[in-house]
Design a protein around this motif. Structure first.
Motif, PDB file in Angstrom:
ATOM      1  N   GLN A 183       0.823  -1.212   0.000  1.00 12.08           N
ATOM      2  CA  GLN A 183       0.000   0.000   0.000  1.00 12.08           C
ATOM      3  C   GLN A 183       0.860   1.266   0.000  1.00 12.08           C
ATOM      4  O   GLN A 183       0.362   2.366   0.250  1.00 12.08           O
ATOM      5  CB  GLN A 183      -0.929  -0.002   1.217  1.00 12.08           C
ATOM      6  CG  GLN A 183      -1.921  -1.147   1.250  1.00 12.08           C
ATOM      7  CD  GLN A 183      -2.874  -1.141   0.077  1.00 12.08           C
ATOM      8  OE1 GLN A 183      -3.302  -0.076  -0.373  1.00 12.08           O
ATOM      9  NE2 GLN A 183      -3.202  -2.320  -0.433  1.00 12.08           N
ATOM     10  N   SER A 184       2.165   1.072  -0.291  1.00  7.56           N
ATOM     11  CA  SER A 184       3.144   2.172  -0.365  1.00  7.56           C
ATOM     12  C   SER A 184       3.372   2.855   0.970  1.00  7.56           C
ATOM     13  O   SER A 184       3.785   4.019   1.021  1.00  7.56           O
ATOM     14  CB  SER A 184       2.718   3.211  -1.423  1.00  7.56           C
ATOM     15  OG  SER A 184       2.639   2.611  -2.702  1.00  7.56           O
ATOM     16  N   VAL A 185       3.089   2.140   2.074  1.00  5.70           N
ATOM     17  CA  VAL A 185       3.378   2.657   3.410  1.00  5.70           C
ATOM     18  C   VAL A 185       4.695   2.054   3.868  1.00  5.70           C
ATOM     19  O   VAL A 185       4.827   0.823   3.963  1.00  5.70           O
ATOM     20  CB  VAL A 185       2.259   2.300   4.414  1.00  5.70           C
ATOM     21  CG1 VAL A 185       2.649   2.727   5.831  1.00  5.70           C
ATOM     22  CG2 VAL A 185       0.954   2.956   3.995  1.00  5.70           C
ATOM     23  N   ARG A 186       5.664   2.892   4.110  1.00  4.60           N
ATOM     24  CA  ARG A 186       6.973   2.418   4.551  1.00  4.60           C
ATOM     25  C   ARG A 186       7.149   2.769   6.025  1.00  4.60           C
ATOM     26  O   ARG A 186       7.357   3.929   6.379  1.00  4.60           O
ATOM     27  CB  ARG A 186       8.079   3.046   3.695  1.00  4.60           C
ATOM     28  CG  ARG A 186       7.972   2.666   2.226  1.00  4.60           C
ATOM     29  CD  ARG A 186       9.107   3.202   1.390  1.00  4.60           C
ATOM     30  NE  ARG A 186       8.970   2.828  -0.003  1.00  4.60           N
ATOM     31  CZ  ARG A 186       9.362   1.668  -0.518  1.00  4.60           C
ATOM     32  NH1 ARG A 186       9.920   0.766   0.279  1.00  4.60           N
ATOM     33  NH2 ARG A 186       9.195   1.403  -1.796  1.00  4.60           N
ATOM     34  N   ARG A 187       7.014   1.737   6.847  1.00  5.33           N
ATOM     35  CA  ARG A 187       7.108   1.936   8.295  1.00  5.33           C
ATOM     36  C   ARG A 187       7.799   0.718   8.877  1.00  5.33           C
ATOM     37  O   ARG A 187       7.516  -0.416   8.481  1.00  5.33           O
ATOM     38  CB  ARG A 187       5.718   2.105   8.894  1.00  5.33           C
ATOM     39  CG  ARG A 187       5.704   2.755  10.273  1.00  5.33           C
ATOM     40  CD  ARG A 187       4.345   3.350  10.578  1.00  5.33           C
ATOM     41  NE  ARG A 187       4.308   3.971  11.888  1.00  5.33           N
ATOM     42  CZ  ARG A 187       4.717   5.205  12.141  1.00  5.33           C
ATOM     43  NH1 ARG A 187       5.190   5.942  11.150  1.00  5.33           N
ATOM     44  NH2 ARG A 187       4.643   5.712  13.348  1.00  5.33           N
TER      45      ARG A 187
END
Length: 282
Positions: A183-187
């Motif tokens: 989901q293109s969340v980089r965490r």
């Protein structure tokens, strides 16, 4: 600084903020590998491990889902952990709310996450009873398994296991699955865990303060607002090859799904009675 050292420092920093005296959790252990964090914490509970103990495994190779489904978590891609709860203030018959509260904690923790390039937050919702759905296609990003276990000294305890797809590449995801990375969340995994633990501790405190009354604690309303199942046409698979078709109308005070069947009659089903719930085209 090498990534391994960097991540170790992040886990150590999380322990400082999440564990007493600074945080609400009693203990947070991180291991390289185990069969099942739920099984490990169940054993620890019987030996007297304290309320709000957390166990994280970088690699889990004998994880269990609902109805004894098995799965394996890939090292450094998923976040696999279990929490031990001893909610003495809550009547045992209300402990069925624990996995729903955990699911709610996932959504609340992640609903403000934003893709690396973009202003809109990632779409996060719940599929009853406790699957995390991410993205406009509402694909599964996490699952939960809650168990009542021997708490030692003749009592009981809760072990809630959670598996989150954090950094799994899209090409490696199963059909219907997604991850924060997809989901293109980089965490980082420590950051995600910190967010979830902070939210879960707050919701758990509200639940206990209300003596297990999810409506009075505000948990029922919060769950209903975030449940994508409500209003959908569903097919509920029940034991014995039985099937219930209808519209998911409500979540009741006990966390059960209320379905209006094709004949107009209302049927209430609990998570423990259900094999699977699917949303179908109306």
């Amino acid at each position: 600084m090498p990534p391994g050292i960097q991540e170790a420092a992040a886990w150590a920093a999380l322990r400082q903020t999440a564990v007493a005296p600074q945080g609400p959790w009693a203990r947070l252990d991180v291991v390289d590998r185990t069969g099942s964090t739920n099984a490990d914490l169940a054993a620890a509970a019987a030996d007297g491990a304290p309320d709000r103990t957390v166990l994280v495994a970088h690699h889990q190779d004998a994880g269990r889902g609902r109805r004894e489904r098995t799965w394996e978590s890939a090292p450094s891609e998923g976040l696999t952990f279990s929490v031990l709860l001893r909610p003495a203030e809550v009547p045992l018959q209300q402990w069925g709310w624990a996995p729903l509260i955990a699911g709610l904690a996932l959504v609340v923790a992640m609903e403000d996450y934003r893709p690396a390039a973009g202003d809109a937050a990632v779409t996060a919702a719940l599929k009853w009873p406790n699957d995390l759905l991410l993205g406009p296609a509402q694909r599964k990003g996490a699952g939960i398994l809650s168990e009542v276990v021997d708490g030692g000294d003749g009592g009981h305890a809760l072990v809630v296991g959670i598996g989150i797809n954090v950094a799994t590449p899209e090409a490696e995801l199963p059909e219907g699955g997604t991850s924060l990375l997809a989901q293109s969340v980089r965490r980082s995994r420590p950051d995600v865990l910190g967010d979830v633990l902070a939210t879960l501790a707050s919701l758990d405190a509200d639940w206990r303060a209300a003596r297990g009354d999810a409506a009075r604690a505000g948990l029922l309303a919060g769950y209903r607002r975030r449940c994508a199942t409500l209003g959908s046409t569903v097919r509920v698979a029940l034991p014995g090859d039985r099937q219930l078709d209808g519209v998911a109308e409500d979540i009741d005070d006990d966390g059960r799904l209320v379905v209006r069947g094709t004949d107009g009659a209302l049927t209430t089903v609990s998570a423990g009675d259900v094999v699977h719930v699917r949303t179908v085209e109306s």
